[in-house]
Design a protein around this motif. Structure first.
Motif, PDB file in Angstrom:
ATOM      1  N   GLY A 135      32.075  -1.460  24.291  1.00  0.00           N
ATOM      2  CA  GLY A 135      30.978  -0.807  25.000  1.00  0.00           C
ATOM      3  C   GLY A 135      30.289   0.235  24.137  1.00  0.00           C
ATOM      4  N   HIS A 172      26.493  -0.094  22.849  1.00  0.00           N
ATOM      5  CA  HIS A 172      25.554   0.992  23.163  1.00  0.00           C
ATOM      6  C   HIS A 172      24.847   1.487  21.911  1.00  0.00           C
ATOM      7  N   THR A 226      21.366  -0.959  28.392  1.00  0.00           N
ATOM      8  CA  THR A 226      22.417  -1.243  29.362  1.00  0.00           C
ATOM      9  C   THR A 226      23.021  -2.619  29.123  1.00  0.00           C
ATOM     10  N   THR A 267      25.308  -2.481  26.123  1.00  0.00           N
ATOM     11  CA  THR A 267      26.550  -1.770  26.420  1.00  0.00           C
ATOM     12  C   THR A 267      27.506  -2.651  27.220  1.00  0.00           C
ATOM     13  N   VAL A 268      26.992  -3.285  28.253  1.00  0.00           N
ATOM     14  CA  VAL A 268      27.824  -4.152  29.086  1.00  0.00           C
ATOM     15  C   VAL A 268      28.285  -5.373  28.291  1.00  0.00           C
ATOM     16  N   ALA A 272      31.011  -4.334  25.964  1.00  0.00           N
ATOM     17  CA  ALA A 272      32.255  -4.075  26.698  1.00  0.00           C
ATOM     18  C   ALA A 272      32.947  -5.387  27.085  1.00  0.00           C
ATOM     19  N   VAL A 273      32.170  -6.359  27.504  1.00  0.00           N
ATOM     20  CA  VAL A 273      32.747  -7.656  27.858  1.00  0.00           C
ATOM     21  C   VAL A 273      33.365  -8.319  26.623  1.00  0.00           C
TER      22      VAL A 273
END
Length: 61
Positions: free
Chosen positions: A31, A35, A42, A45-46, A49-50
């Motif tokens: 994430g 970012h 957004t 970032t997502v 993270a995934v």
């Protein structure tokens, strides 16, 4: 210069995931990299993270 920063952040995320050995650590690192690489997007970032969570989960097995 941006490419070097991007590659360095991904390398750091990949090294943090095995050291933490868990999905949560990988997701946090991914994430952060997502970012920074997408300048606060957004979706970036997502997505990071995934991807980091998947890497952390697989390496933690």
């Amino acid at each position: 210069m941006k490419r070097l920063l991007f590659v360095s952040m991904w390398a750091a995320a990949l090294l943090v995931a095995p050291l933490s050995g868990c999905t949560l650590g990988g997701a946090a690192a991914g994430g952060y990299v997502g970012h920074e690489a997408t300048h606060g997007s957004t979706v970036g970032t997502v997505g990071g993270a995934v991807a980091g969570g998947i890497i952390g989960h697989e390496l933690g097995k």
